[in-house]
Scaffold this motif. Sequence first.
Motif, PDB file in Angstrom:
ATOM      1  N   SER A 148      12.281  -8.629 -23.918  1.00 52.18           N
ATOM      2  CA  SER A 148      12.195  -9.999 -24.249  1.00 52.18           C
ATOM      3  C   SER A 148      10.508 -10.504 -24.230  1.00 52.18           C
ATOM      4  O   SER A 148       9.914  -9.859 -23.263  1.00 52.18           O
ATOM      5  CB  SER A 148      12.740 -10.707 -22.716  1.00 52.18           C
ATOM      6  OG  SER A 148      12.601 -11.988 -22.562  1.00 52.18           O
ATOM      7  N   GLU A 179      15.332  -6.191 -21.686  1.00 54.04           N
ATOM      8  CA  GLU A 179      15.821  -6.245 -23.051  1.00 54.04           C
ATOM      9  C   GLU A 179      17.015  -7.088 -23.336  1.00 54.04           C
ATOM     10  O   GLU A 179      17.867  -7.127 -22.529  1.00 54.04           O
ATOM     11  CB  GLU A 179      16.197  -4.716 -23.453  1.00 54.04           C
ATOM     12  CG  GLU A 179      15.100  -3.934 -23.502  1.00 54.04           C
ATOM     13  CD  GLU A 179      15.631  -2.311 -24.311  1.00 54.04           C
ATOM     14  OE1 GLU A 179      16.531  -2.110 -24.607  1.00 54.04           O
ATOM     15  OE2 GLU A 179      14.422  -1.437 -24.277  1.00 54.04           O
ATOM     16  N   ALA A 211      15.641 -10.729 -28.539  1.00 53.17           N
ATOM     17  CA  ALA A 211      14.416 -10.692 -27.585  1.00 53.17           C
ATOM     18  C   ALA A 211      14.186 -11.919 -26.556  1.00 53.17           C
ATOM     19  O   ALA A 211      13.287 -12.401 -26.401  1.00 53.17           O
ATOM     20  CB  ALA A 211      13.197 -10.663 -28.396  1.00 53.17           C
TER      21      ALA A 211
END
Length: 94
Positions: free
Chosen positions: A62, A76, A80
């Motif tokens: 992310s 994760e 993203a």
Amino acid sequence: MTMMRSKFYLFIVVIICVHKAVSSCPNLCSGHGSCDNGSACSCENNWGAPDCSRRTCAVAVSWGSKPFSTSSGHDELECAGVGICNDETGECTC
């Protein structure tokens, strides 16, 4: 006595078959997975949801989440965390 025993065994077989039919996987995994233990789908890659009917998008680190510890990175997330997953195509839209 033998006739009674035969009817009893037939009854048991019918009960087992009915139970298996009732406890089958949701939507028979939509043709994108296999039925595990008669009640849960195990979806193929890029397919998700309880019945494997939803396309999934790429999962990546992310961009917007905070690190969850001093020695670990970010979560994760699908797309993203910066896009919206199109569950028909499996592509992210930013």
